[in-house]
Design an enzyme around this catalytic site. Structure first.
Site, mmCIF file in Angstrom:
data_model
loop_
_atom_site.group_PDB
_atom_site.id
_atom_site.type_symbol
_atom_site.label_atom_id
_atom_site.label_comp_id
_atom_site.label_asym_id
_atom_site.label_seq_id
_atom_site.Cartn_x
_atom_site.Cartn_y
_atom_site.Cartn_z
ATOM 1 C CB SER A 65 -0.931 0.017 1.215
ATOM 2 O OG SER A 65 -1.845 -1.062 1.177
ATOM 3 C CG LEU A 76 -9.216 3.174 6.137
ATOM 4 C CD1 LEU A 76 -9.390 2.055 5.120
ATOM 5 C CD2 LEU A 76 -8.036 4.059 5.757
ATOM 6 C CG LEU A 78 -5.625 -5.289 -5.792
ATOM 7 C CD1 LEU A 78 -4.268 -5.965 -5.813
ATOM 8 C CD2 LEU A 78 -6.746 -6.313 -5.969
ATOM 9 N NE ARG A 80 -33.468 23.531 25.325
ATOM 10 C CZ ARG A 80 -34.306 23.837 24.331
ATOM 11 N NH1 ARG A 80 -33.849 23.938 23.087
ATOM 12 N NH2 ARG A 80 -35.576 24.030 24.561
ATOM 13 C CB SER A 122 -32.478 22.934 19.492
ATOM 14 O OG SER A 122 -33.713 22.995 18.809
ATOM 15 C CD GLU A 181 -25.264 14.547 13.212
ATOM 16 O OE1 GLU A 181 -26.369 15.057 13.461
ATOM 17 O OE2 GLU A 181 -25.053 13.811 12.215
ATOM 18 C CG HIS A 221 -32.900 18.444 22.718
ATOM 19 N ND1 HIS A 221 -32.129 19.588 22.654
ATOM 20 C CD2 HIS A 221 -34.148 18.798 22.344
ATOM 21 C CE1 HIS A 221 -32.884 20.606 22.266
ATOM 22 N NE2 HIS A 221 -34.115 20.155 22.072
ATOM 23 C CG ASP A 281 -39.071 15.922 20.047
ATOM 24 O OD1 ASP A 281 -40.150 16.201 19.481
ATOM 25 O OD2 ASP A 281 -38.153 16.735 20.195
#
Length: 624
Positions: A33, A118, A180, A312, A339, A360, A409, A417
């Site tokens: 590699s 990776l 490969l 928050r 929020s 994220e 939250h 929710d």
């Protein structure tokens, strides 16, 4: 040019030879590699990477990220050629105590982030490039070498998307298309055109080249540097094991070192050992990063005890105040800043706020990249969605990265929710990260102080905030050290200690009032620092209340607040009565409902605490 081509060829051959030598000596590693990308790296190191090897922290240095971290032997061969390490050090690859680990980690100054999981190098490169273009405003470039296999990771395409959105012309991706993977052919094989079409659809300039044609590599790098309207990706068709006929384009060699007798034959075919030294092009030696503002005195927001404020919201207010005091503070959010209340910072310091949208993994990776350039990133989203980026958080710890994560939250207390939005495993997940700090404030003034303290805390720091508005308990002038706790109710006659944090602390206080009316005084301990936990305070509480403890948390029973408490008593220096502990936690999958209904249904409200205390005083049971 002919002379350059010959020099580059010899340098590439040296990289191949050294990759084989080091992995053979180690008895493990990824020589083939490394060999496929040797030509690509020879031209980069000798001609295009502007880097002061003697001063690796120079702000104008280019940045190189080896996303295909298993090709670490190639990276170390580059370090040797640049004069950063000796041949003896090169030959210590993968040995215990050597900084030349199997995959790169930043224990050497020339490695800025850990790679090997990776799909992370390009997203981190986006963060470094954001710093270069929008914060430092310096002309350094970010070069990322990827493997073709890792382009199937969604995080790579999050990076392609965000790099184009932010117009990161200072970022160049080089994809080593050697066909490969670990177990056979990759998804697209050598179809570089298919790769190029995908990248172009994301707004990149895509170049397809023969990755062993040194003149073509030179031309592609030159075009990447000259491109001023979009980032550039180079898809280089290469041959795994290039240079050794017995290894070229042959499956089954991924992660295998050559035996000594085979290595001798391979080295002879490559022309033998070399000791070439490269004069890496120097960067601008005078330029300095932009000044983003003059520090102001820190004036954290204050809240009047008895009023109701969501933690928050206090996070957003405190972050805005911290932004004035610390121009190196930057913020990122995953399209929920209205929020998480990171919008307060975004509106005041738009030049230091980066919207990561619903990505994220890219958000955490960008935070890691930004801290490479010594910024202080705060990254926020719903706590439940940080789990999508958990591998990036794990790798951030391996990178020794200083990042601040904020999850709002959390728990069943978010209400209607439902469970898809409820973080019930975040404390366990973040506690398990090496060297992490985990904080869970219960009121607004406490939150503000912790937001300020976490700025100077090393490693991965996680702050859990609450959706619901809750009463302010503490005076604005009180301080809350990381690793501390606060006894909020106590008497000399306490029979049980109730340990809580965040939303459940308020339930514990309600329970304390009711139990007091029944003639059962209880101690209430606010364990706002979940990691590191206040071992001394827990031991003292256990001794004061005959080992009777009730822990209540808005979290699954595994790995959260209760686990942190129990871990504190594994310390050999605890001397006190045997523990009689009840752990109240969410034990059944919740649904939708009001916060009060869900806390009650989960058995973590004041009613449940009162019942647990009564039960504990009736039954001399063990931990349960």
């Amino acid at each position: 040019m002919v002379r350059n081509l010959q020099q580059w060829h010899e340098l590439a051959q040296q990289f191949r030879v050294d990759s084989i030598r080091a992995t053979t000596a180690a008895g493990s590693g990824h020589p083939t590699s490394s060999m496929s990308a040797a030509d690509l790296m020879a031209v980069l190191l000798a001609q295009y990477l502007h880097y002061d090897v003697q001063h690796p922290h120079r702000p104008t240095n280019d940045h190189f990220i080896l996303s295909k971290g298993h090709a670490a032997p190639l990276l170390y061969a580059m370090f040797k050629a640049a004069g950063a390490i000796s041949d003896q050090e090169l030959m210590s690859l993968r040995q215990l105590g050597s900084p030349l680990e199997g995959h790169p980690v930043p224990v050497m100054p020339w490695v800025e982030v850990a790679t090997g999981s990776l799909g992370q190098g390009l997203p981190i490169g986006v963060g470094v490039a954001l710093a270069g273009k929008y914060l430092d405003r310096l002309p350094y470039r970010v070069w990322v070498l990827l493997g073709d296999s890792e382009t199937t990771e969604g995080s790579v395409w999050e990076a392609f998307d965000h790099a184009a959105y932010y117009d990161l012309t200072n970022l160049t991706a080089i994809v080593d298309v050697n066909r490969l993977g670990q177990r056979g052919e990759t998804e697209l094989g050598w179809n570089t055109h298919a790769y190029a079409l995908r990248a172009e659809a994301f707004g990149w300039r895509a170049l397809e080249i023969d990755g062993h044609d040194l003149a073509a590599i030179d031309q592609a790098y030159g075009e990447a540097v000259a491109t001023q309207d979009r980032p550039t990706v180079i898809f280089a068709r290469t041959v795994k094991g290039k240079g050794v006929a017995a290894l070229e384009d042959l499956g089954g060699w991924h992660g295998r070192a050559l035996k000594p007798e085979d290595a001798r034959s391979a080295l002879a075919e490559l022309g033998g050992e070399r000791s070439l030294q490269v004069q890496v092009p120097k960067p601008d030696l005078e330029a300095q990063p932009s000044v983003l503002g003059e520090p102001q005195p820190l004036r954290l927001p204050t809240y009047r005890p008895g009023t109701e404020v969501a933690t928050r919201r206090a996070y957003g207010d405190a972050l805005k105040a911290l932004g004035a005091a610390r121009p190196d503070v930057v913020a990122l959010d995953a399209e929920v800043s209205n929020s998480t209340y990171a919008e307060a910072f975004a509106h005041t310091y738009p030049e230091r706020f980066f919207e990561m949208y619903i990505a994220e993994q890219q958000m955490v990776a960008a935070a890691v990249g930004l801290q490479v350039r010594h910024y202080k990133p705060y990254a926020s989203t719903f706590a439940a969605f940080l789990t999508r980026a958990y591998d990036f958080v794990r790798m951030a710890a391996i990178s020794r990265a200083d990042i601040k994560l904020v999850g709002s939250h959390a728990g069943v207390s978010i209400g209607q929710d439902g469970p898809s939005q409820m973080a019930l495993e975040d404390l366990a997940a973040l506690r398990a990260v090496g060297g992490s700090t985990v904080l869970y404030p219960s009121d607004a003034n406490q939150t503000a102080k912790l937001v300020a303290h976490m700025n100077d805390c090393a490693g991965v720091v996680y702050l859990r905030t609450t959706r619901e508005s809750t009463p302010v308990l503490y005076e604005p002038d009180e301080d809350f050290a990381i690793g501390g706790s606060r006894v909020i109710r106590s008497s000399s006659r306490d029979q049980v200690t109730v340990i809580a944090a965040g939303i459940t602390l308020h339930e514990a206080l309600k329970a304390s009032d009711r139990l007091k009316n029944e003639g059962i005084p209880v101690r209430v301990l606010d364990l706002y620092s979940v990691k590191p936990v206040d071992v001394a305070a827990l031991h003292q509480a256990a001794r004061a209340t005959q080992g009777h403890l009730v822990v209540v948390e808005d979290h699954w029973p595994e790995g959260g607040l209760g686990a942190a408490v129990l871990d504190a008593f594994t310390a050999p220096h605890y001397t006190g009565p045997a523990l009689h502990l009840i752990k109240l936690a969410v034990r059944a999958l919740p649904g939708s409902g009001t916060p009060a209904e869900l806390l009650h249904a989960a058995g973590i409200d004041a009613d449940a605490i009162v019942d647990a205390v009564r039960s504990l005083l009736r039954q001399p049971a063990g931990a349960r």
